[in-house]
Design a protein around this motif. Sequence first.
Motif, PDB file in Angstrom:
ATOM      1  N   ALA A  76       0.842  -1.205   0.000  1.00 35.41           N
ATOM      2  CA  ALA A  76       0.000   0.000   0.000  1.00 35.41           C
ATOM      3  C   ALA A  76       0.876   1.253   0.000  1.00 35.41           C
ATOM      4  CB  ALA A  76      -0.903  -0.004   1.230  1.00 35.41           C
ATOM      5  N   GLN A  77       0.321   2.317  -0.554  1.00 32.07           N
ATOM      6  CA  GLN A  77       1.044   3.602  -0.545  1.00 32.07           C
ATOM      7  C   GLN A  77       1.282   4.050   0.885  1.00 32.07           C
ATOM      8  OE1 GLN A  77       2.367   4.859  -3.088  1.00 32.07           O
ATOM      9  NE2 GLN A  77       1.203   4.104  -4.831  1.00 32.07           N
ATOM     10  N   MET A  78       0.358   3.692   1.772  1.00 33.37           N
ATOM     11  CA  MET A  78       0.517   4.104   3.177  1.00 33.37           C
ATOM     12  C   MET A  78       1.781   3.513   3.782  1.00 33.37           C
ATOM     13  SD  MET A  78      -3.405   3.936   4.568  1.00 33.37           S
ATOM     14  CE  MET A  78      -3.744   2.383   3.760  1.00 33.37           C
ATOM     15  N   VAL A  79       2.097   2.291   3.418  1.00 32.46           N
ATOM     16  CA  VAL A  79       3.338   1.673   3.902  1.00 32.46           C
ATOM     17  C   VAL A  79       4.528   2.403   3.279  1.00 32.46           C
ATOM     18  CG1 VAL A  79       4.726  -0.432   4.011  1.00 32.46           C
ATOM     19  CG2 VAL A  79       2.226  -0.579   4.175  1.00 32.46           C
ATOM     20  N   ALA A  80       4.480   2.560   1.968  1.00 30.78           N
ATOM     21  CA  ALA A  80       5.599   3.202   1.255  1.00 30.78           C
ATOM     22  C   ALA A  80       5.837   4.620   1.781  1.00 30.78           C
ATOM     23  CB  ALA A  80       5.313   3.225  -0.245  1.00 30.78           C
ATOM     24  N   SER A  81       4.747   5.346   2.043  1.00 36.84           N
ATOM     25  CA  SER A  81       4.889   6.728   2.519  1.00 36.84           C
ATOM     26  C   SER A  81       5.522   6.801   3.901  1.00 36.84           C
ATOM     27  CB  SER A  81       3.525   7.424   2.579  1.00 36.84           C
ATOM     28  OG  SER A  81       2.973   7.473   1.298  1.00 36.84           O
ATOM     29  N   GLY A  82       5.308   5.758   4.698  1.00 39.65           N
ATOM     30  CA  GLY A  82       5.827   5.764   6.071  1.00 39.65           C
ATOM     31  C   GLY A  82       7.302   5.433   6.178  1.00 39.65           C
ATOM     32  N   GLU A 120       1.703  -8.739  -9.429  1.00 36.16           N
ATOM     33  CA  GLU A 120       2.196  -9.216 -10.740  1.00 36.16           C
ATOM     34  C   GLU A 120       3.307  -8.305 -11.256  1.00 36.16           C
ATOM     35  OE1 GLU A 120       1.418 -12.080 -12.097  1.00 36.16           O
ATOM     36  OE2 GLU A 120       0.068 -12.436 -10.415  1.00 36.16           O
ATOM     37  N   LEU A 121       3.253  -7.035 -10.858  1.00 33.70           N
ATOM     38  CA  LEU A 121       4.255  -6.065 -11.319  1.00 33.70           C
ATOM     39  C   LEU A 121       5.519  -6.084 -10.461  1.00 33.70           C
ATOM     40  CD1 LEU A 121       1.833  -3.074 -12.086  1.00 33.70           C
ATOM     41  CD2 LEU A 121       2.447  -5.022 -13.526  1.00 33.70           C
ATOM     42  N   TRP A 122       5.563  -6.965  -9.484  1.00 34.31           N
ATOM     43  CA  TRP A 122       6.761  -7.094  -8.634  1.00 34.31           C
ATOM     44  C   TRP A 122       7.742  -8.131  -9.190  1.00 34.31           C
ATOM     45  CZ3 TRP A 122       5.152  -7.677  -2.747  1.00 34.31           C
ATOM     46  CH2 TRP A 122       4.491  -6.511  -2.317  1.00 34.31           C
ATOM     47  N   ARG A 123       7.280  -8.972 -10.109  1.00 36.79           N
ATOM     48  CA  ARG A 123       8.017 -10.203 -10.420  1.00 36.79           C
ATOM     49  C   ARG A 123       9.488  -9.974 -10.722  1.00 36.79           C
ATOM     50  NH1 ARG A 123       5.122 -14.928 -11.046  1.00 36.79           N
ATOM     51  NH2 ARG A 123       2.868 -14.663 -11.148  1.00 36.79           N
ATOM     52  N   ASP A 124       9.804  -8.935 -11.513  1.00 38.82           N
ATOM     53  CA  ASP A 124      11.219  -8.759 -11.891  1.00 38.82           C
ATOM     54  C   ASP A 124      12.037  -8.070 -10.805  1.00 38.82           C
ATOM     55  OD1 ASP A 124      10.023  -6.320 -12.163  1.00 38.82           O
ATOM     56  OD2 ASP A 124      10.956  -5.826 -14.091  1.00 38.82           O
ATOM     57  N   ARG A 125      11.407  -7.732  -9.655  1.00 36.08           N
ATOM     58  CA  ARG A 125      12.153  -7.098  -8.557  1.00 36.08           C
ATOM     59  C   ARG A 125      12.120  -7.918  -7.273  1.00 36.08           C
ATOM     60  NH1 ARG A 125      11.949  -0.726  -8.754  1.00 36.08           N
ATOM     61  NH2 ARG A 125      14.006  -1.237  -8.007  1.00 36.08           N
ATOM     62  N   LEU A 126      11.465  -9.068  -7.313  1.00 35.62           N
ATOM     63  CA  LEU A 126      11.259  -9.862  -6.084  1.00 35.62           C
ATOM     64  C   LEU A 126      12.536 -10.496  -5.545  1.00 35.62           C
ATOM     65  CD1 LEU A 126       8.055 -12.090  -6.243  1.00 35.62           C
ATOM     66  CD2 LEU A 126       8.832 -10.681  -4.323  1.00 35.62           C
ATOM     67  N   ASP A 127      13.428 -10.864  -6.452  1.00 34.84           N
ATOM     68  CA  ASP A 127      14.608 -11.636  -6.049  1.00 34.84           C
ATOM     69  C   ASP A 127      15.453 -10.839  -5.041  1.00 34.84           C
ATOM     70  OD1 ASP A 127      16.391 -13.664  -5.940  1.00 34.84           O
ATOM     71  OD2 ASP A 127      17.350 -13.233  -7.868  1.00 34.84           O
ATOM     72  N   GLY A 128      15.523 -11.310  -3.796  1.00 32.08           N
ATOM     73  CA  GLY A 128      16.337 -10.659  -2.775  1.00 32.08           C
ATOM     74  C   GLY A 128      15.752  -9.380  -2.194  1.00 32.08           C
ATOM     75  N   ALA A 129      14.504  -9.062  -2.536  1.00 34.48           N
ATOM     76  CA  ALA A 129      13.880  -7.819  -2.051  1.00 34.48           C
ATOM     77  C   ALA A 129      13.454  -7.947  -0.589  1.00 34.48           C
ATOM     78  CB  ALA A 129      12.657  -7.490  -2.908  1.00 34.48           C
ATOM     79  N   VAL A 130      13.138  -6.800   0.015  1.00 35.97           N
ATOM     80  CA  VAL A 130      12.473  -6.784   1.318  1.00 35.97           C
ATOM     81  C   VAL A 130      11.013  -6.447   1.047  1.00 35.97           C
ATOM     82  CG1 VAL A 130      12.305  -5.615   3.551  1.00 35.97           C
ATOM     83  CG2 VAL A 130      14.560  -6.140   2.575  1.00 35.97           C
ATOM     84  N   VAL A 131      10.115  -7.376   1.392  1.00 37.34           N
ATOM     85  CA  VAL A 131       8.687  -7.177   1.145  1.00 37.34           C
ATOM     86  C   VAL A 131       8.026  -6.681   2.434  1.00 37.34           C
ATOM     87  CG1 VAL A 131       6.507  -8.358   0.644  1.00 37.34           C
ATOM     88  CG2 VAL A 131       8.549  -8.882  -0.705  1.00 37.34           C
ATOM     89  N   ALA A 132       7.205  -5.628   2.303  1.00 36.99           N
ATOM     90  CA  ALA A 132       6.529  -5.042   3.464  1.00 36.99           C
ATOM     91  C   ALA A 132       5.030  -4.974   3.181  1.00 36.99           C
ATOM     92  CB  ALA A 132       7.093  -3.648   3.745  1.00 36.99           C
ATOM     93  N   ILE A 133       4.276  -5.892   3.776  1.00 44.30           N
ATOM     94  CA  ILE A 133       2.821  -5.941   3.563  1.00 44.30           C
ATOM     95  C   ILE A 133       2.140  -5.552   4.873  1.00 44.30           C
ATOM     96  CG2 ILE A 133       0.848  -7.455   3.077  1.00 44.30           C
ATOM     97  CD1 ILE A 133       2.648  -8.963   1.108  1.00 44.30           C
ATOM     98  N   GLY A 134       1.455  -4.387   4.846  1.00 41.59           N
ATOM     99  CA  GLY A 134       0.879  -3.855   6.080  1.00 41.59           C
ATOM    100  C   GLY A 134      -0.618  -3.681   6.036  1.00 41.59           C
ATOM    101  N   GLY A 189      -2.212  -5.349  13.083  1.00 43.29           N
ATOM    102  CA  GLY A 189      -1.206  -5.091  12.061  1.00 43.29           C
ATOM    103  C   GLY A 189      -1.442  -3.683  11.555  1.00 43.29           C
ATOM    104  N   GLY A 190      -1.053  -3.414  10.325  1.00 44.22           N
ATOM    105  CA  GLY A 190      -1.353  -2.117   9.743  1.00 44.22           C
ATOM    106  C   GLY A 190      -0.147  -1.461   9.109  1.00 44.22           C
ATOM    107  N   SER A 191      -0.449  -0.469   8.299  1.00 44.32           N
ATOM    108  CA  SER A 191       0.588   0.197   7.511  1.00 44.32           C
ATOM    109  C   SER A 191       1.602   0.913   8.395  1.00 44.32           C
ATOM    110  CB  SER A 191      -0.058   1.202   6.559  1.00 44.32           C
ATOM    111  OG  SER A 191      -0.867   0.532   5.632  1.00 44.32           O
ATOM    112  N   ALA A 192       1.124   1.592   9.443  1.00 44.78           N
ATOM    113  CA  ALA A 192       2.061   2.353  10.288  1.00 44.78           C
ATOM    114  C   ALA A 192       3.047   1.408  10.973  1.00 44.78           C
ATOM    115  CB  ALA A 192       1.293   3.168  11.320  1.00 44.78           C
ATOM    116  N   MET A 193       2.520   0.318  11.522  1.00 38.47           N
ATOM    117  CA  MET A 193       3.372  -0.660  12.204  1.00 38.47           C
ATOM    118  C   MET A 193       4.397  -1.268  11.240  1.00 38.47           C
ATOM    119  SD  MET A 193       1.779  -3.771  14.367  1.00 38.47           S
ATOM    120  CE  MET A 193       0.300  -3.064  15.011  1.00 38.47           C
ATOM    121  N   THR A 194       3.961  -1.503  10.027  1.00 34.92           N
ATOM    122  CA  THR A 194       4.834  -2.125   9.028  1.00 34.92           C
ATOM    123  C   THR A 194       5.927  -1.159   8.583  1.00 34.92           C
ATOM    124  OG1 THR A 194       2.935  -3.401   8.310  1.00 34.92           O
ATOM    125  CG2 THR A 194       4.821  -3.357   6.815  1.00 34.92           C
ATOM    126  N   ALA A 195       5.551   0.089   8.354  1.00 34.09           N
ATOM    127  CA  ALA A 195       6.565   1.090   7.997  1.00 34.09           C
ATOM    128  C   ALA A 195       7.560   1.254   9.143  1.00 34.09           C
ATOM    129  CB  ALA A 195       5.890   2.426   7.688  1.00 34.09           C
TER     130      ALA A 195
END
Length: 206
Positions: A76-82, A120-134, A189-195
Amino acid sequence: MFDYEKDGAEIYRQSFATIRAEADLAGLPADVSQVAVRMIHACGMVDLVRDLAYTPEVVSRARAALRAGAPILCDAQMVASGVTRKRLPAANDVVCTLSDPSVPDLAAKLGTTRSAAALELWRDRLDGAVVAIGNAPTALFRLLEMIREGAPRPAAVLGIPVGFIGAAESKDALAASDLDHIVVRGRRGGSAMTAAAVNAIASEVE
Ligand SMILES: C/C1=C2N=C(/C=C3N=C(/C(C)=C4\N[C@@](C)([C@@H]5N=C1[C@](C)(CCC(=O)O)[C@H]5CC(=O)O)[C@@](C)(CC(=O)O)[C@@H]4CCC(=O)O)[C@@](C)(CC(=O)O)[C@@H]\3CCC(=O)O)C(C)(C)[C@@H]/2CCC(=O)O
């Protein structure tokens, strides 16, 4: 009019001291404890520790990935923004594909939420990434499905979606997987906690 603390640094100092005094951090590895403190700081719930599940190497592996320049993939943008950009060790990209113009059609075609379709738009960047789902449980379920189907594996998954439908179940599924992870079991859980978790992993300065 009111007598209240106005010094930002002092507010932070007192806040972190209160969390360390009130939360039961004793059983956590030191690096996970740093992350837990910042997550509690973001939500005000000192009992969060009892719902934390993690793999022992998750913080060190996520940190190493960030230092090596890995992107942070957010549901979510909320995670990215945080995410505090100045804490990032390698000017890492912080990516959220939810607003990509192709996502609504993709979601309709795949019969799923926009949050899940956006992965689906993550596929070419997933390898070794840090994923943050909030936010979105469907995004976490879809990530696990994609990896089972052979998609590249991220370095670590911070799986902290909130809610009543699918949140607990998606986090249980991540905790049962062989991916390095941090989850907060149950509905919380939630975006703030995840950020906040990303920020603690990126660099702990307090
Ligand atoms: C079912 C959804 C849930 N959303 C929750 C809580 C919050 N969501 C906010 C906002 C602004 C957004 N939520 C979307 C991700 C939207 N939320 C959903 C979906 C319908 C499905 C997700 C899923 O179940 O996995 C999802 C839309 C989709 O098709 O994927 C959002 C994209 C909706 C939108 O505005 O278009 C949007 C995210 C924007 C962004 O940051 O990029 C809230 C702020 C609620 C509000 O607006 O009132 C709040 C934020 C919580 C947080 O800390 O992140 C739930 C409770 C997580 C819920 C899923 C579980 C449930 O039990 O219902």
